[in-house]
Scaffold this active site. Structure first.
Site, PDB file in Angstrom:
ATOM      1  N   LYS A  84       0.870  -1.184   0.000  1.00  0.00           N
ATOM      2  CA  LYS A  84       0.000   0.000   0.000  1.00  0.00           C
ATOM      3  C   LYS A  84       0.899   1.224   0.000  1.00  0.00           C
ATOM      4  O   LYS A  84       1.914   1.252   0.729  1.00  0.00           O
ATOM      5  CB  LYS A  84      -0.873  -0.028   1.251  1.00  0.00           C
ATOM      6  CG  LYS A  84      -1.878   1.115   1.361  1.00  0.00           C
ATOM      7  CD  LYS A  84      -2.741   0.901   2.606  1.00  0.00           C
ATOM      8  CE  LYS A  84      -3.784   1.996   2.737  1.00  0.00           C
ATOM      9  NZ  LYS A  84      -4.624   1.776   3.939  1.00  0.00           N
ATOM     10  N   SER A 162      -9.336   2.016   3.118  1.00  0.00           N
ATOM     11  CA  SER A 162      -8.423   2.760   2.280  1.00  0.00           C
ATOM     12  C   SER A 162      -7.394   1.874   1.575  1.00  0.00           C
ATOM     13  O   SER A 162      -6.642   2.379   0.746  1.00  0.00           O
ATOM     14  CB  SER A 162      -7.700   3.825   3.111  1.00  0.00           C
ATOM     15  OG  SER A 162      -6.956   3.224   4.131  1.00  0.00           O
ATOM     16  N   SER A 186      -9.713  -0.431   7.451  1.00  0.00           N
ATOM     17  CA  SER A 186      -9.167  -0.263   6.095  1.00  0.00           C
ATOM     18  C   SER A 186      -8.512  -1.496   5.493  1.00  0.00           C
ATOM     19  O   SER A 186      -8.116  -1.452   4.335  1.00  0.00           O
ATOM     20  CB  SER A 186      -8.168   0.896   6.069  1.00  0.00           C
ATOM     21  OG  SER A 186      -8.859   2.116   6.188  1.00  0.00           O
TER      22      SER A 186
END
Lengths: 490, 91
Positions: A84, A162, A186
């Protein structure tokens, strides 16, 4: 027997490892395949920020040499993965998904990046994230440098966030695993929307050094994979105390792996977990419970009525503001894509300190209460979310308040305890539904064993999204080929 | 109500309730806080930012009221309270 690239792309870590060790394919070939998919499909689906092909080919060539020489670093050796884009890696930007940080790069790597390299894994790309991991507030899927992340199961729908890129990339077979982050859902929510396995391990299990801080007492990094077993393998590689992260646990983690339990589980089903859930979510959850009844004992249990949401929101408001106080105070939130982010966190400037501390005092009560409950079971279960993915081109209701499963999620968030979401069926528009297994602190193996046992019963993880309607970009494959030739000739 | 122990220690068995504000009082506080927010940003906040900040502040004030009404004793510690461990001196 010929195995196509498409088949290989969706194999588990153990299966990929077997192919590498049998000589069926090399780490360089495997890397090339995933890099092509990342650069083509990955960009079409808005899941990719940077393809780290130079790094990948270098690390893959080293992995091939090591395996050939008899040095085997374990189940992740030669396996590509994605990070990420809030996790630092040398040689590529770390954009935090936001325009103001687009050119940001770090001269150091995150501990998790180093641990994965030490385990022989191959960094293939930095993956899409919502701006600042969603921490400034957002209610539109496009709140990201790379736009709205498209759900591989139906590109008109969103991956959630996210950790949108990691979830989507694993679901689309662009990487076998990825590292996501979770402050209040997330990892779990994108795993649920994309039908992947996302593990939020015990707070402190994985060092956060080198990852963007949003909330010091809530943030966690964790694996996003095709299966719960894969999550266990990755967690063992990335877990461990790190002097550079004082919050990291000193207790070691060893995945149960081949000696995992396969039955005899004590499962607690959260009372009212399906309230407000879409019919397919409820039906799939009930089917999962029936299968779990074959694997052990199942009983309904009530989550204590405590102010989970209010406490989580106060703690997030204070810590997220503090983590970005200069950015917010300077008015730079106006540069973010999400309209909500322009003003949402401003309120943190006038949150009384004693209210933050009061919330933390209640949090300890919540944690003690949850420890008492979770300690009596191998896992507490509920739907991961009460809905399937929402559309990628529409705003969503902030915080998904109607999405059931959140109280159990928030109890785990505040208690620092581990939770995993796995695929348990499909709903409207052919979109995945998820079931979450929440456990007591440091008992990742209990929830991994139980969720693996259910995965094996369901046999769903092998299903793949139909990506044929998305033609890979020709330029993407050529670009990766040219980079590889450059790397091999230098 | 106080409870007396044999060792002479007294404790309050029922903590005093946190005074709750009327809805009108909460609204006055919220408006004043919005004024402070605007001042902190030297009046540069756009109308859209003000709207988002107002909504967030209304939520925040409500959340704080909720935690005010959750009974706590003086002894309840925050979740982040430090727990130091002894480091043995080097010989």
């Amino acid at each position: 027997m010929h195995v196509s690239d498409e088949d290989i792309a969706f194999l588990s870590l153990r299966e990929l490892g077997a192919l590498l060790r049998s000589g069926h394919l090399s780490a360089v070939e495997l890397a090339r395949m995933y890099l092509t998919r990342l650069d083509g499909l990955g960009r079409q689906l808005n899941l990719v920020v940077t393809v780290t092909d130079d790094v990948a080919f270098r690390e893959a060539a080293l992995a091939d040499a090591e395996l050939k020489a008899g040095l085997d670093r374990g189940p992740l050796h030669g396996i590509p993965y994605g990070l990420k884009d809030i996790v630092a890696a040398v040689g590529s930007p770390t954009t935090w998904g936001a325009e103001p940080f687009k050119q940001q790069s770090f001269a150091y790597e995150a501990t998790v990046t180093k641990k994965l390299r030490d385990a022989g894994a191959i960094l293939a790309g930095k993956l899409a994230t919502i701006e600042i991991a969603g921490g400034m507030g957002y209610d539109n899927p496009a709140a990201s440098l790379t736009g709205a992340a498209a759900n591989p199961w139906n590109p008109n729908y969103w991956t959630s966030g996210s950790s949108s890129g990691p979830a989507g990339a694993v679901a689309a077979g662009l990487v076998p695993f990825a590292i996501g982050s979770d402050t209040s859902g997330s990892i779990l929510f994108p795993a649920a929307f994309t039908g992947t396995a996302g593990l939020r391990a015990t707070y402190g299990r994985v060092s956060r050094f080198g990852a963007m801080t949003l909330c010091w007492t809530l943030d966690r990094l964790g694996p996003m994979c095709r299966t719960a077993d894969d999550c266990g393998l990755v967690l063992e590689a990335i877990a461990g105390h790190d002097p550079q992260d004082p919050s990291s646990l000193t207790q070691e983690y060893r995945y149960s792996g081949d000696s995992r339990r396969t039955h005899g589980f004590r499962i607690g089903v959260i009372e009212g977990a399906c309230a407000g859930a879409e019919p397919e979510v409820q039906a799939n959850f009930e089917d999962s419970i029936k299968l779990l009844e074959d694997l052990g004992t199942v009983e309904e249990v009530a989550l204590p009525e405590l102010p989970y949401a209010e406490v989580a929101q106060i703690i997030s408001a204070a810590e997220a503001y503090a983590a970005f106080d200069d950015f917010i105070a300077a008015g730079r939130t106006i540069k973010l894509t999400a309209r909500k982010a322009h003003g949402y966190r401003l309120a943190g400037a006038v949150l009384p300190a004693h209210d933050y501390i009061r919330a933390q005092r209640i949090r300890r009560i919540i944690a003690d209460s949850f420890a008492d409950l979770a300690g009596r079971y191998d896992a507490l279960v509920a739907p991961s979310l009460g809905m399937v993915a929402c559309r990628a081109d529409e705003d969503f209701e902030y915080g998904l308040p109607r999405a059931s499963g959140r109280p159990l999620n928030l109890a785990g968030v505040l208690s620092g305890t581990p939770t995993i979401s796995i695929l348990n069926g499909f709903g409207q528009e052919g979109l995945p539904t998820g079931i979450q297994f929440a456990g007591a602190a440091m008992r990742e193996n209990s929830i991994l064993d139980a969720s693996t046992a259910l995965e094996e019963r369901m046999g769903l993880w092998r299903r793949r999204p139909n990506l044929d309607r998305l033609e890979p970009q020709a330029g993407g494959a050529g670009h990766v080929q040219r980079q590889q030739e450059k790397g091999m000739n230098s | 109500m106080t409870v007396s122990h044999d060792d002479g220690h007294c404790e309050i068995s029922h903590p005093l309730p946190y005074p709750s504000q009327s809805a009108a009082g909460v609204e006055i506080v919220r408006r004043r806080l919005m004024e402070i927010l605007s001042l902190l940003h030297c009046g540069h906040l756009t109308d859209a930012q003000m709207r988002e900040a107002e909504a967030a502040l209304a939520l925040q004030v409500g959340n704080c009221e909720t935690v005010h009404q959750f009974p706590l004793k003086n002894s309840h510690e925050p979740a982040f309270a430090l727990a130091l461990s002894r480091v043995d001196a080097r010989v």
